[in-house]
Design an enzyme around this catalytic site. Structure first.
Site, PDB file in Angstrom:
ATOM      1  N   ASP A 173      -5.244   1.924  10.594  1.00 36.26           N
ATOM      2  CA  ASP A 173      -6.611   1.520  10.876  1.00 36.26           C
ATOM      3  C   ASP A 173      -6.696   1.127  12.346  1.00 36.26           C
ATOM      4  OD1 ASP A 173      -9.237   0.469  10.654  1.00 36.26           O
ATOM      5  OD2 ASP A 173      -8.875  -0.099   8.586  1.00 36.26           O
ATOM      6  N   GLY A 232       0.764  -1.238   0.000  1.00 34.24           N
ATOM      7  CA  GLY A 232       0.000   0.000   0.000  1.00 34.24           C
ATOM      8  C   GLY A 232       0.794   1.287   0.000  1.00 34.24           C
TER       9      GLY A 232
END
Length: 183
Positions: free
Chosen positions: A107, A48
């Site tokens: 997250d 990512g």
């Protein structure tokens, strides 16, 4: 790929390409200031963070080295067990180095917390974190992120390195994936 090509796949764009690039330049200026006169090793977290590391490194006004790690938090289904394994480790010794972990999104914080502790245990000079996105409402553990691009709600987001089923990483913006795509 542009917005028109995937308009049915997304609910809305939450960070435009222009906003991303402007924020990356601001973060790079702060990193340049904070690490003036010091060595710096960017550690990108695969897959990512590829876009973020590329853009950040080009925006920095200094020499910078890069390395990559891939880590996985695995368990049953979509729930993390909290157990992290290294899929790809660093290629160099980081003893005494100033390390800046570059992440696409924070997250729950579980994997990133583990990664920071792991790197600190290797005798680094310092470890800090830069994340393009952070979801404060989703945090399960506190992770000190020195550089944050954008705080976002706990929606499922894609683009700028973030994927769904290995798709959408190459979008130049960040969007909320439409629920019908994954439910």
């Amino acid at each position: 790929m542009d917005l028109a090509a995937i308009s049915g796949d997304i609910e809305r764009v939450i960070v435009t390409e222009e906003a991303l690039q402007a924020r990356i330049k601001e973060l790079a200026a702060q990193v340049d200031k904070d690490y003036e006169g010091k060595d710096l090793l960017l550690v990108g977290v695969l897959k990512g963070a590829v876009m973020a590391v590329a853009d950040l490194s080009r925006a920095l006004q200094r020499h910078v080295e890069m390395d990559w790690m891939a880590v996985s938090s695995y368990g049953s289904g979509t729930k993390s067990s909290g157990v992290v394994r290294i899929l790809k480790d660093l290629d160099r010794d980081i003893t005494g180095r100033n390390v800046l972990i570059v992440e696409d999104i924070v997250d729950s914080g579980l994997t990133l917390s583990w990664l920071k502790s792991n790197l600190e245990s290797r005798g680094v000079g310092s470890v800090e974190i830069l994340s393009i996105l952070r979801k404060p409402e989703a945090a399960k553990v506190h992770v000190d992120v020195k550089y944050v691009g954008f705080e976002i709600p706990p929606d499922f987001v894609i683009g700028y390195g973030l994927d769904f089923d290995e798709k959408y990483r190459n979008l130049p913006f960040i969007a909320v994936l439409a629920k019908h795509m994954y439910s």
